[in-house]
Enzyme design. Structure first.
Site, PDB file in Angstrom:
ATOM      1  N   LYS A 158     -13.082   7.670  -3.811  1.00 20.91           N
ATOM      2  CA  LYS A 158     -13.470   8.026  -2.438  1.00 20.91           C
ATOM      3  C   LYS A 158     -12.325   8.762  -1.740  1.00 20.91           C
ATOM      4  CE  LYS A 158     -17.633   6.295  -2.492  1.00 20.91           C
ATOM      5  NZ  LYS A 158     -18.805   7.190  -2.552  1.00 20.91           N
ATOM      6  N   SER A 178     -15.955   5.358   2.355  1.00 21.25           N
ATOM      7  CA  SER A 178     -15.856   3.900   2.473  1.00 21.25           C
ATOM      8  C   SER A 178     -14.604   3.500   3.230  1.00 21.25           C
ATOM      9  CB  SER A 178     -15.798   3.313   1.063  1.00 21.25           C
ATOM     10  OG  SER A 178     -15.400   1.972   1.121  1.00 21.25           O
ATOM     11  N   TYR A 218     -12.497   2.770  -8.054  1.00 21.28           N
ATOM     12  CA  TYR A 218     -13.627   3.131  -7.189  1.00 21.28           C
ATOM     13  C   TYR A 218     -13.112   3.672  -5.853  1.00 21.28           C
ATOM     14  CZ  TYR A 218     -16.883   2.486  -3.416  1.00 21.28           C
ATOM     15  OH  TYR A 218     -17.608   2.691  -2.271  1.00 21.28           O
TER      16      TYR A 218
END
Ligand code: UDP
Length: 338
Positions: A152, A124, A148
């Site tokens: 990544k 992302s 979150y």
């Protein structure tokens, strides 16, 4: 190639399954349906015109993952499976770290043991933090604003360390803002509960599930005062995965990041008005306060994907809105339960 697609029932995974099949690859899906419905698979089978094998289990289960790799001989893995809600990751960080990192560990172990060397990973643009725009892949250090995002960034680091030790080739695909749906209107994004993201929220206003869009701030230093993002049609994104998969063996380094974005910023109000054009009439909105943590504007530098993958985003903002609207109209309440 025979490709294992983890999270193949999800929004981006499902569109990529079709793109892989259309390019002549064989696909096997693993998904625990934690945030998707099994009816997605039936739709995919109709669209693909063939059965799609599915294994329904949680990849953090090392034994089940191992048994799958014992039973099937994969040439590559495309890894989407993971939790993805920013707010939820702040409330339940341990779940996010356990699930997102755990599934990657389990997959990498099975890949190393079974000599599966090709991986395409769903990363992302959140890993850029507040880097200067446009975001370039060589920016360091990676960072994040929430658990979150950290999962990544951490997974990217794990891949960089593990790839040389096990002879892996890994493409890290950093998505900007995926929107849109398959042109058939049969598959699309189906958020459970109140949508966090802008496009599904607008679509639910248009179909009457929500009273109005709340625009989070119009006093940013942008042309119209609302935040700008780099929206990318999920069909372009799906093609990007196929391009990356087919480029893995030729990559200039074993682990390489690629931005998948359109390279331009579009404001909240520009997207909203484009959606009104797709629907054919005005929609209700109201400007409210800023959402904490939002960056004013960012978009991708797309040179690397263009030069090395031969990939560029082709669909317009109007395509994104028209396809989202078709999906939302045909499926006002998302995928059926059965
Ligand atoms: N946004 C908004 N109202 C909403 C949802 C989002 O105004 O109901 C804005 C949000 O503040 C941001 C942009 O739309 O500026 C895109 O938000 P999204 O959550 O889709 O993507 P992200 O900010 O994570 O890139």
């Amino acid at each position: 190639m025979k490709v294992l697609v983890s999270g193949g029932a999800g929004y981006i995974g499902s569109h990529t399954v079709l793109a892989l099949i259309a390019s002549g690859h064989d696909v096997v899906v693993v998904d625990d349906f934690a945030n998707s419905k099994p009816t997605v698979i039936a739709r995919l089978e109709t669209l693909a015109g063939r059965p799609i094998p599915v294994h329904a289990f949680d990849l953090t289960d090392v034994d089940k993952t191992e048994r799958l790799f014992d039973a099937e001989r994969f040439d590559a893995v495309v890894h989407f499976a993971g939790f993805k809600a920013v707010g939820e990751s702040v409330e339940n960080p341990l779940d996010y770290y356990t699930n997102n990192l755990g599934s990657t560990f389990s997959l990498l172990r099975a890949m190393a043991r079974h000599d599966v060397r090709r991986l395409v990973f769903s990363s992302s643009a959140t890993v850029y933090g507040d880097a200067p725009v446009p975001y370039r892949e060589d920016h360091e250090p990676l960072t994040a604003a929430n658990p979150y995002g950290w999962t990544k960034a951490m997974q990217e680091q794990v891949f960089r360390d593990v790839a040389p030790a096990h002879g892996l080739r890994i493409a890290l695909l950093r998505y900007f803002n995926p929107v849109g749906a398959h042109p058939s209107g049969m598959i699309g994004e189906d958020p459970q509960g109140r949508p966090n993201n802008l496009m599904p929220f607008i679509a639910q206003v248009a179909v009457g599930r929500r009273p109005e869009l709340e625009v989070f701030g119009d006093d940013y230093p942008t042309a119209d005062g609302t935040c700008e993002r780099d929206y990318i049609h999920v069909e372009d994104l799906a093609r990007g995965h196929v391009a990356a998969l087919e480029h893995l063996d030729a990559m200039v380094e074993p682990v390489r990041a690629f931005n998948l974005g359109g390279g331009v910023g579009t404001s909240v109000l520009e997207l909203f008005h484009a959606f009104e054009r797709a629907v054919g009439h005005e929609l209700p909105y109201r400007v409210v306060g800023r959402r904490p943590g939002d960056l004013p504007a960012y978009w991708a530098d797309t040179a690397r994907a263009r030069e090395e993958l031969g990939w560029v985003a082709e669909k317009t903002i109007d395509d994104m809105c028209a396809d989202t609207w078709r999906w939302q109209q045909q499926n006002p309440n998302g995928f059926p339960d059965a």
